[in-house]
Write a protein that holds these residues in place. Structure first.
Motif, PDB file in Angstrom:
ATOM      1  N   LEU A   1       0.874  -1.168   0.000  1.00 20.67           N
ATOM      2  CA  LEU A   1       0.000   0.000   0.000  1.00 20.67           C
ATOM      3  C   LEU A   1       0.914   1.221   0.000  1.00 20.67           C
ATOM      4  O   LEU A   1       1.778   1.357   0.881  1.00 20.67           O
ATOM      5  CB  LEU A   1      -0.893  -0.023   1.248  1.00 20.67           C
ATOM      6  N   ARG A   2       0.759   2.083  -1.009  1.00 19.55           N
ATOM      7  CA  ARG A   2       1.612   3.275  -1.121  1.00 19.55           C
ATOM      8  C   ARG A   2       0.735   4.510  -1.260  1.00 19.55           C
ATOM      9  O   ARG A   2      -0.208   4.531  -2.061  1.00 19.55           O
ATOM     10  CB  ARG A   2       2.519   3.153  -2.347  1.00 19.55           C
ATOM     11  N   ASN A   3       1.056   5.526  -0.464  1.00 15.78           N
ATOM     12  CA  ASN A   3       0.393   6.821  -0.568  1.00 15.78           C
ATOM     13  C   ASN A   3       1.437   7.882  -0.849  1.00 15.78           C
ATOM     14  O   ASN A   3       2.442   7.976  -0.138  1.00 15.78           O
ATOM     15  CB  ASN A   3      -0.351   7.174   0.729  1.00 15.78           C
ATOM     16  N   THR A   4       1.205   8.660  -1.892  1.00 20.51           N
ATOM     17  CA  THR A   4       2.076   9.779  -2.220  1.00 20.51           C
ATOM     18  C   THR A   4       1.218  11.019  -2.382  1.00 20.51           C
ATOM     19  O   THR A   4       0.074  10.932  -2.833  1.00 20.51           O
ATOM     20  CB  THR A   4       2.864   9.535  -3.524  1.00 20.51           C
ATOM     21  N   GLY A   5       1.758  12.145  -1.998  1.00 25.03           N
ATOM     22  CA  GLY A   5       0.988  13.373  -2.147  1.00 25.03           C
ATOM     23  C   GLY A   5       1.782  14.589  -1.754  1.00 25.03           C
ATOM     24  O   GLY A   5       2.868  14.497  -1.177  1.00 25.03           O
ATOM     25  N   ASP A   6       1.219  15.728  -2.064  1.00 26.02           N
ATOM     26  CA  ASP A   6       1.820  17.013  -1.760  1.00 26.02           C
ATOM     27  C   ASP A   6       0.832  17.781  -0.885  1.00 26.02           C
ATOM     28  O   ASP A   6      -0.133  18.348  -1.395  1.00 26.02           O
ATOM     29  CB  ASP A   6       2.078  17.776  -3.058  1.00 26.02           C
ATOM     30  N   PRO A   7       1.044  17.770   0.424  1.00 24.72           N
ATOM     31  CA  PRO A   7       0.099  18.429   1.317  1.00 24.72           C
ATOM     32  C   PRO A   7      -0.044  19.922   1.018  1.00 24.72           C
ATOM     33  O   PRO A   7       0.915  20.583   0.635  1.00 24.72           O
ATOM     34  CB  PRO A   7       0.711  18.227   2.710  1.00 24.72           C
ATOM     35  N   THR A   8      -1.260  20.427   1.215  1.00 24.05           N
ATOM     36  CA  THR A   8      -1.544  21.849   1.054  1.00 24.05           C
ATOM     37  C   THR A   8      -2.343  22.312   2.265  1.00 24.05           C
ATOM     38  O   THR A   8      -2.884  21.500   3.015  1.00 24.05           O
ATOM     39  CB  THR A   8      -2.369  22.114  -0.221  1.00 24.05           C
ATOM     40  N   GLY A   9      -2.436  23.608   2.459  1.00 22.84           N
ATOM     41  CA  GLY A   9      -3.259  24.167   3.530  1.00 22.84           C
ATOM     42  C   GLY A   9      -2.893  23.609   4.898  1.00 22.84           C
ATOM     43  O   GLY A   9      -1.728  23.504   5.263  1.00 22.84           O
ATOM     44  N   PHE A  10      -3.910  23.220   5.653  1.00 22.96           N
ATOM     45  CA  PHE A  10      -3.746  22.670   6.998  1.00 22.96           C
ATOM     46  C   PHE A  10      -2.785  21.491   6.995  1.00 22.96           C
ATOM     47  O   PHE A  10      -1.927  21.370   7.866  1.00 22.96           O
ATOM     48  CB  PHE A  10      -5.123  22.241   7.532  1.00 22.96           C
ATOM     49  N   SER A  11      -2.891  20.629   5.999  1.00 19.85           N
ATOM     50  CA  SER A  11      -2.051  19.433   5.924  1.00 19.85           C
ATOM     51  C   SER A  11      -0.576  19.787   5.750  1.00 19.85           C
ATOM     52  O   SER A  11       0.298  19.088   6.240  1.00 19.85           O
ATOM     53  CB  SER A  11      -2.495  18.548   4.765  1.00 19.85           C
ATOM     54  N   LYS A  12      -0.279  20.883   5.030  1.00 20.68           N
ATOM     55  CA  LYS A  12       1.114  21.262   4.783  1.00 20.68           C
ATOM     56  C   LYS A  12       1.818  21.618   6.094  1.00 20.68           C
ATOM     57  O   LYS A  12       2.984  21.295   6.288  1.00 20.68           O
ATOM     58  CB  LYS A  12       1.175  22.434   3.807  1.00 20.68           C
ATOM     59  N   VAL A  13       1.107  22.247   6.999  1.00 23.42           N
ATOM     60  CA  VAL A  13       1.671  22.610   8.302  1.00 23.42           C
ATOM     61  C   VAL A  13       2.112  21.353   9.051  1.00 23.42           C
ATOM     62  O   VAL A  13       3.115  21.354   9.750  1.00 23.42           O
ATOM     63  CB  VAL A  13       0.637  23.404   9.139  1.00 23.42           C
ATOM     64  N   LEU A  14       1.359  20.281   8.879  1.00 25.02           N
ATOM     65  CA  LEU A  14       1.644  19.040   9.589  1.00 25.02           C
ATOM     66  C   LEU A  14       2.525  18.071   8.806  1.00 25.02           C
ATOM     67  O   LEU A  14       2.794  16.974   9.284  1.00 25.02           O
ATOM     68  CB  LEU A  14       0.326  18.350   9.942  1.00 25.02           C
ATOM     69  N   SER A  15       2.982  18.464   7.623  1.00 28.91           N
ATOM     70  CA  SER A  15       3.711  17.529   6.767  1.00 28.91           C
ATOM     71  C   SER A  15       4.933  16.888   7.434  1.00 28.91           C
ATOM     72  O   SER A  15       5.209  15.722   7.158  1.00 28.91           O
ATOM     73  CB  SER A  15       4.067  18.154   5.422  1.00 28.91           C
ATOM     74  N   PRO A  16       5.687  17.573   8.317  1.00 27.55           N
ATOM     75  CA  PRO A  16       6.825  16.888   8.944  1.00 27.55           C
ATOM     76  C   PRO A  16       6.432  15.673   9.791  1.00 27.55           C
ATOM     77  O   PRO A  16       7.201  14.730   9.907  1.00 27.55           O
ATOM     78  CB  PRO A  16       7.467  17.972   9.823  1.00 27.55           C
ATOM     79  N   VAL A  17       5.251  15.688  10.361  1.00 25.60           N
ATOM     80  CA  VAL A  17       4.813  14.551  11.182  1.00 25.60           C
ATOM     81  C   VAL A  17       3.817  13.655  10.444  1.00 25.60           C
ATOM     82  O   VAL A  17       3.439  12.608  10.942  1.00 25.60           O
ATOM     83  CB  VAL A  17       4.194  15.016  12.523  1.00 25.60           C
ATOM     84  N   MET A  18       3.416  14.072   9.254  1.00 30.24           N
ATOM     85  CA  MET A  18       2.381  13.338   8.535  1.00 30.24           C
ATOM     86  C   MET A  18       2.844  11.957   8.067  1.00 30.24           C
ATOM     87  O   MET A  18       2.116  10.978   8.208  1.00 30.24           O
ATOM     88  CB  MET A  18       1.871  14.142   7.348  1.00 30.24           C
ATOM     89  N   ALA A  19       4.057  11.847   7.524  1.00 32.71           N
ATOM     90  CA  ALA A  19       4.517  10.552   7.008  1.00 32.71           C
ATOM     91  C   ALA A  19       4.546   9.481   8.103  1.00 32.71           C
ATOM     92  O   ALA A  19       4.002   8.390   7.894  1.00 32.71           O
ATOM     93  CB  ALA A  19       5.871  10.679   6.323  1.00 32.71           C
ATOM     94  N   PRO A  20       5.127   9.757   9.278  1.00 35.27           N
ATOM     95  CA  PRO A  20       5.096   8.716  10.320  1.00 35.27           C
ATOM     96  C   PRO A  20       3.675   8.367  10.764  1.00 35.27           C
ATOM     97  O   PRO A  20       3.373   7.202  11.038  1.00 35.27           O
ATOM     98  CB  PRO A  20       5.896   9.328  11.480  1.00 35.27           C
ATOM     99  N   MET A  21       2.796   9.362  10.814  1.00 33.25           N
ATOM    100  CA  MET A  21       1.404   9.095  11.203  1.00 33.25           C
ATOM    101  C   MET A  21       0.704   8.257  10.141  1.00 33.25           C
ATOM    102  O   MET A  21      -0.058   7.349  10.461  1.00 33.25           O
ATOM    103  CB  MET A  21       0.664  10.410  11.440  1.00 33.25           C
ATOM    104  N   MET A  22       0.953   8.583   8.879  1.00 32.64           N
ATOM    105  CA  MET A  22       0.361   7.810   7.791  1.00 32.64           C
ATOM    106  C   MET A  22       0.877   6.383   7.804  1.00 32.64           C
ATOM    107  O   MET A  22       0.111   5.437   7.639  1.00 32.64           O
ATOM    108  CB  MET A  22       0.655   8.474   6.439  1.00 32.64           C
ATOM    109  N   ARG A  23       2.192   6.214   8.001  1.00 28.80           N
ATOM    110  CA  ARG A  23       2.782   4.876   8.022  1.00 28.80           C
ATOM    111  C   ARG A  23       2.145   4.033   9.126  1.00 28.80           C
ATOM    112  O   ARG A  23       1.775   2.881   8.916  1.00 28.80           O
ATOM    113  CB  ARG A  23       4.299   4.958   8.221  1.00 28.80           C
TER     114      ARG A  23
END
Length: 145
Positions: A106-128
């Motif tokens: 299962l692979r997810n790729t994306g370019d966060p924007t808005g609210f999600s962009k602020v959280l992008s540094p912690v988003m990958a570990p949370m998604m994993r």
């Protein structure tokens, strides 16, 4: 940019695993964060199909539409958000593991924007973490049959 891949071996034949996982109607059963799925196009699933998803992630409700861009039954499925707060592409792949087992990635790729962009540094570990939990739930569901 977020790019997260997880995989698991499920002790069921590939056609069983792929058939279940590729059926959008089953998504709320094995995805922790997906609450509902509704068809915007007519079933069955095909390239160009569009489905609306409602999910809960990071304490927020998210509504988005996925368009299916690639479908090789039993081998690969690719869907991309056509509308929603986080541009994302999700890819499922299935391969024979040992005998009657299946390796699903299962692979997810994306370019966060808005609210999600602020959280992008912690988003990958949370998604994993969420993706591993989802695949473990899928494994549990399919192996208990």
């Amino acid at each position: 940019m977020v790019d997260v891949t997880t995989e698991i071996v499920i002790h069921r034949p590939r056609e069983v695993v792929a058939g279940y996982a590729a059926d959008p109607d089953h998504a709320p059963e094995w995805y922790t964060n997906i609450k509902t799925v509704s068809w915007e196009s007519r079933p069955p699933l095909a390239v160009g199909s569009r489905l609306a998803f409602r999910a809960r992630f990071l304490g927020r409700d998210l509504d988005y539409v996925y368009e299916f861009t690639e479908l090789e039954p039993g081998t690969k499925l690719v869907m991309r958000t056509a509308q929603g707060p986080f541009p994302m592409q999700t890819t499922y792949t299935w391969a024979d593991a040992d005998g009657s087992s299946t390796r699903m990635a299962l692979r997810n790729t994306g370019d966060p924007t808005g609210f999600s962009k602020v959280l992008s540094p912690v988003m990958a570990p949370m998604m994993r973490r969420a993706m591993r939990k989802d695949l473990a739930r899928l494994k549990q569901l399919l192996e208990s049959d």
